[in-house]
Scaffold this active site. Structure first.
Site, PDB file in Angstrom:
ATOM      1  N   LYS A 145      67.590 -39.521 -22.001  1.00 29.68           N
ATOM      2  CA  LYS A 145      67.461 -39.600 -23.469  1.00 29.68           C
ATOM      3  C   LYS A 145      68.117 -40.874 -23.997  1.00 29.68           C
ATOM      4  CE  LYS A 145      70.340 -37.442 -26.529  1.00 29.68           C
ATOM      5  NZ  LYS A 145      70.723 -38.393 -27.586  1.00 29.68           N
TER       6      LYS A 145
ATOM      7  N   CYS B  36      76.538 -36.328 -38.708  1.00 27.63           N
ATOM      8  CA  CYS B  36      76.489 -35.733 -37.381  1.00 27.63           C
ATOM      9  C   CYS B  36      77.715 -34.858 -37.219  1.00 27.63           C
ATOM     10  CB  CYS B  36      76.487 -36.849 -36.351  1.00 27.63           C
ATOM     11  SG  CYS B  36      76.513 -36.236 -34.697  1.00 27.63           S
TER      12      CYS B  36
ATOM     13  N   ARG C  53      80.870 -41.086 -37.114  1.00 28.47           N
ATOM     14  CA  ARG C  53      79.884 -42.002 -36.551  1.00 28.47           C
ATOM     15  C   ARG C  53      79.393 -43.066 -37.542  1.00 28.47           C
ATOM     16  NH1 ARG C  53      76.032 -38.695 -32.492  1.00 28.47           N
ATOM     17  NH2 ARG C  53      76.073 -40.642 -31.348  1.00 28.47           N
TER      18      ARG C  53
ATOM     19  N   ARG D 168      66.486 -31.453 -28.354  1.00 23.62           N
ATOM     20  CA  ARG D 168      66.581 -32.893 -28.647  1.00 23.62           C
ATOM     21  C   ARG D 168      66.783 -33.708 -27.379  1.00 23.62           C
ATOM     22  NH1 ARG D 168      70.122 -34.536 -33.752  1.00 23.62           N
ATOM     23  NH2 ARG D 168      69.380 -36.505 -32.917  1.00 23.62           N
TER      24      ARG D 168
HETATM   25  C1  UD1 Z   1      76.027 -43.123 -27.833  1.00 21.78           C
HETATM   26  C2  UD1 Z   1      75.225 -41.993 -27.269  1.00 21.78           C
HETATM   27  C3  UD1 Z   1      76.008 -40.682 -27.388  1.00 21.78           C
HETATM   28  C4  UD1 Z   1      77.364 -40.832 -26.729  1.00 21.78           C
HETATM   29  C5  UD1 Z   1      78.099 -42.050 -27.273  1.00 21.78           C
HETATM   30  C6  UD1 Z   1      79.405 -42.334 -26.547  1.00 21.78           C
HETATM   31  C7  UD1 Z   1      72.926 -42.607 -27.609  1.00 21.78           C
HETATM   32  C8  UD1 Z   1      71.648 -42.350 -28.303  1.00 21.78           C
HETATM   33  N1  UD1 Z   1      73.965 -41.881 -27.980  1.00 21.78           N
HETATM   34  O1  UD1 Z   1      76.238 -42.862 -29.208  1.00 21.78           O
HETATM   35  O2  UD1 Z   1      75.255 -39.657 -26.734  1.00 21.78           O
HETATM   36  O3  UD1 Z   1      78.126 -39.676 -27.001  1.00 21.78           O
HETATM   37  O4  UD1 Z   1      77.281 -43.225 -27.151  1.00 21.78           O
HETATM   38  O5  UD1 Z   1      79.175 -42.479 -25.180  1.00 21.78           O
HETATM   39  O6  UD1 Z   1      72.995 -43.434 -26.717  1.00 21.78           O
HETATM   40  N2  UD1 Z   1      81.998 -46.373 -33.948  1.00 21.78           N
HETATM   41  C9  UD1 Z   1      82.471 -46.912 -35.135  1.00 21.78           C
HETATM   42  N3  UD1 Z   1      81.664 -47.809 -35.804  1.00 21.78           N
HETATM   43  C10 UD1 Z   1      80.434 -48.166 -35.355  1.00 21.78           C
HETATM   44  C11 UD1 Z   1      79.970 -47.595 -34.129  1.00 21.78           C
HETATM   45  C12 UD1 Z   1      80.777 -46.702 -33.450  1.00 21.78           C
HETATM   46  O7  UD1 Z   1      83.578 -46.606 -35.591  1.00 21.78           O
HETATM   47  O8  UD1 Z   1      79.755 -48.983 -36.002  1.00 21.78           O
HETATM   48  C13 UD1 Z   1      82.838 -45.402 -33.209  1.00 21.78           C
HETATM   49  C14 UD1 Z   1      82.218 -44.005 -33.184  1.00 21.78           C
HETATM   50  O9  UD1 Z   1      82.534 -43.260 -34.333  1.00 21.78           O
HETATM   51  C15 UD1 Z   1      82.825 -43.429 -31.921  1.00 21.78           C
HETATM   52  C16 UD1 Z   1      82.949 -44.648 -30.997  1.00 21.78           C
HETATM   53  O10 UD1 Z   1      82.873 -45.783 -31.848  1.00 21.78           O
HETATM   54  O11 UD1 Z   1      84.106 -42.918 -32.185  1.00 21.78           O
HETATM   55  C17 UD1 Z   1      81.873 -44.763 -29.936  1.00 21.78           C
HETATM   56  O12 UD1 Z   1      80.604 -44.588 -30.524  1.00 21.78           O
HETATM   57  P1  UD1 Z   1      79.278 -45.254 -29.925  1.00 21.78           P
HETATM   58  O13 UD1 Z   1      79.537 -45.717 -28.521  1.00 21.78           O
HETATM   59  O14 UD1 Z   1      78.765 -46.240 -30.901  1.00 21.78           O
HETATM   60  O15 UD1 Z   1      78.298 -44.014 -29.864  1.00 21.78           O
HETATM   61  P2  UD1 Z   1      76.742 -44.010 -30.183  1.00 21.78           P
HETATM   62  O16 UD1 Z   1      76.121 -45.300 -29.770  1.00 21.78           O
HETATM   63  O17 UD1 Z   1      76.517 -43.533 -31.584  1.00 21.78           O
END
Ligand code: UD1
Length: 416
Positions: A22, A116, A121, A395
């Site tokens: 996914k 979420c 996030r 999902r």
């Molecule tokens: C992706 C995965 C999800 C997984 C996560 C962490 C997909 C579709 N989803 O989610 O399944 O659980 O990686 O391995 O690939 N953050 C910020 N600001 C931002 C972006 C992130 O503060 O702009 C924080 C988030 O709140 C979180 C951390 O960074 O605490 C990591 O998030 P991130 O790696 O970005 O997760 P996703 O890409 O959303």
């Protein structure tokens, strides 16, 4: 109401093929939007997140069809830079259209991705990264507006965000000047996206490390690409085997992709062997408690933390699991306690005292991975477990009930 119903207590035994990933396929679909031609994604999973992404891309002018397990995307006719509103509500990965549309058209208008339950996030790293590439980005109510062709430069991510790394790679993929991303995420899904962008004609270096450099391609060519196996689903099935005392052969995923998980399986008492047929997993003796903290790759994945908690709930002794990635990822604990688990949450750490047997009852999945954890708990429990909230599970899992049934579980996906 759709439910998954499980009569617990059966050991898992047999062979299962792991579906395409996914988290691997969603950025590849976004990347397909950049190519004014055809992309073939081989081994594309049949999950509702893929359908939601495909619906949005169809609205934007793509022609999408399926041939067996292959998804064929023709993005020649993309006629808008606006992502449909409902896509943002359904799917966090809709934010990846930001980088893809900027690369393709120099303009992106998209809804803020929906809330979420596992944490706030935010998308601030994504937006700040685009600004560093010279794009003009501004919020407009519930929408993000971004204008300008990404130019060369470098940006440092404050945290190794998977989504932000992917978005920046997508944005940079048509840029003639080099872009460097420091503090990049190292997940196998990032490596997969980099391979796809290379196949499209970009020059990508450093994939799998925390510094990735990319020089884009002006005229991206068509790509045929195999979606890698889903390491989270592999982990879910291995944890199910641990919980039930089973012996399973996993196909479709090399053990190298599970490097972040192996230590935990050893702690639990699960032994693994790999040969050309796949990965054989056997639980030896009784379950053992674990000490685990989630972390960005190569740490233990947060996406398997709930499933691990379900197994720890049955492991004699005291386990401790610390969640470091998302702030609200212990929601499943409450449902597991309804099944008789003994779990105490202290801040970001869960203290779990294993009980001899969980008891089946009616429980509700409130998010995707928590739903998978309830299935594992149901397999290990005495009696019948009825799980609602099945839409969350669909999902990311194409046919989890079918897969587990083929491994000998008594489980039914009841659609009403
Ligand atoms: C992706 C995965 C999800 C997984 C996560 C962490 C997909 C579709 N989803 O989610 O399944 O659980 O990686 O391995 O690939 N953050 C910020 N600001 C931002 C972006 C992130 O503060 O702009 C924080 C988030 O709140 C979180 C951390 O960074 O605490 C990591 O998030 P991130 O790696 O970005 O997760 P996703 O890409 O959303």
């Amino acid at each position: 109401m759709d439910t998954i119903q499980i009569q617990g207590g059966r050991r898992l035994q047999g062979t299962v093929r792991v579906q395409g990933s996914k988290n691997g396929v969603l950025p590849l679909m976004a990347a397909a939007l950049i190519i004014p031609g055809k992309t073939v994604l081989k081994g594309c999973p049949r999950i509702t997140d893929v359908s939601a992404m495909a619906d949005a891309m169809t609205d934007m002018g793509c022609r999408i069809s399926r041939q067996g397990d292959d998804l064929i995307i023709d993005a020649t006719g993309v006629h808008t830079s606006r992502v449909p509103r409902q896509c943002g509500e359904k799917l966090r990965s809709s934010v990846l259209f930001l980088g893809a549309l900027l690369a393709r058209t120099g303009l992106a208008i998209l809804p803020y991705p929906g809330g979420c339950t596992i944490g706030a996030r935010p998308v601030d790293f994504h937006l700040e990264g685009m600004r560093r590439l010279g794009v003009f980005v501004y919020p407009d109510g519930e929408w993000i507006r971004a204008v300008g062709r990404p130019g060369g430069g470098s940006c440092r991510l404050p945290m190794a965000s998977v989504g932000a790394t992917e978005n920046l790679l997508l944005a940079a993929s048509c840029c003639a000047e080099p872009v460097t991303i420091q503090g990049a995420a190292r997940e196998p899904e990032i490596v997969g996206l980099c391979e796809f962008l290379s196949a499209m004609g970009a020059d990508v270096r450093g994939a799998g490390t925390d510094t990735i450099s990319i020089t884009g391609v002006e005229a991206p060519g068509p790509v045929t690409f195999r979606v890698p196996g889903d390491r989270i689903i592999a982990g879910t099935y291995l944890l199910a085997a641990a919980a039930t005392g089973g012996r399973i052969l996993l196909q479709g995923i090399p053990s190298g992709m599970l490097a972040d998980q192996i230590d935990i399986y050893r702690q639990l008492g699960l032994r693994l062997w790999e040969n050309r047929q796949g990965i054989l997993a056997v639980r030896e003796g009784s379950l053992r408690p674990v000490q685990c903290a989630t972390a960005p790759y190569p740490g233990f994945p947060t996406d398997l933390q709930s499933q691990l908690m379900a197994v720890a709930a049955c492991a004699p002794g005291e386990s401790r699991i610390t969640e470091t990635v998302f702030e609200h990822r212990f929601q499943v604990a409450e449902e597991l306690c309804r099944m008789g688990a003994d779990i105490h949450i202290e801040g970001q750490t869960a203290r779990i005292t294993g009980v001899p047997r969980l008891a089946g009852c009616s429980v509700e999945a409130k998010e995707l991975r928590g739903g998978a954890a309830l299935i594992i708990a149901g397999l290990a429990a005495e009696g019948i477990t009825r799980i609602t909230g099945v839409n969350y599970i669909r999902r990311g899992y194409g046919d989890i009930a079918g897969d587990l049934r083929r491994l000998g579980a008594d489980i039914r996906d009841v659609r009403e």
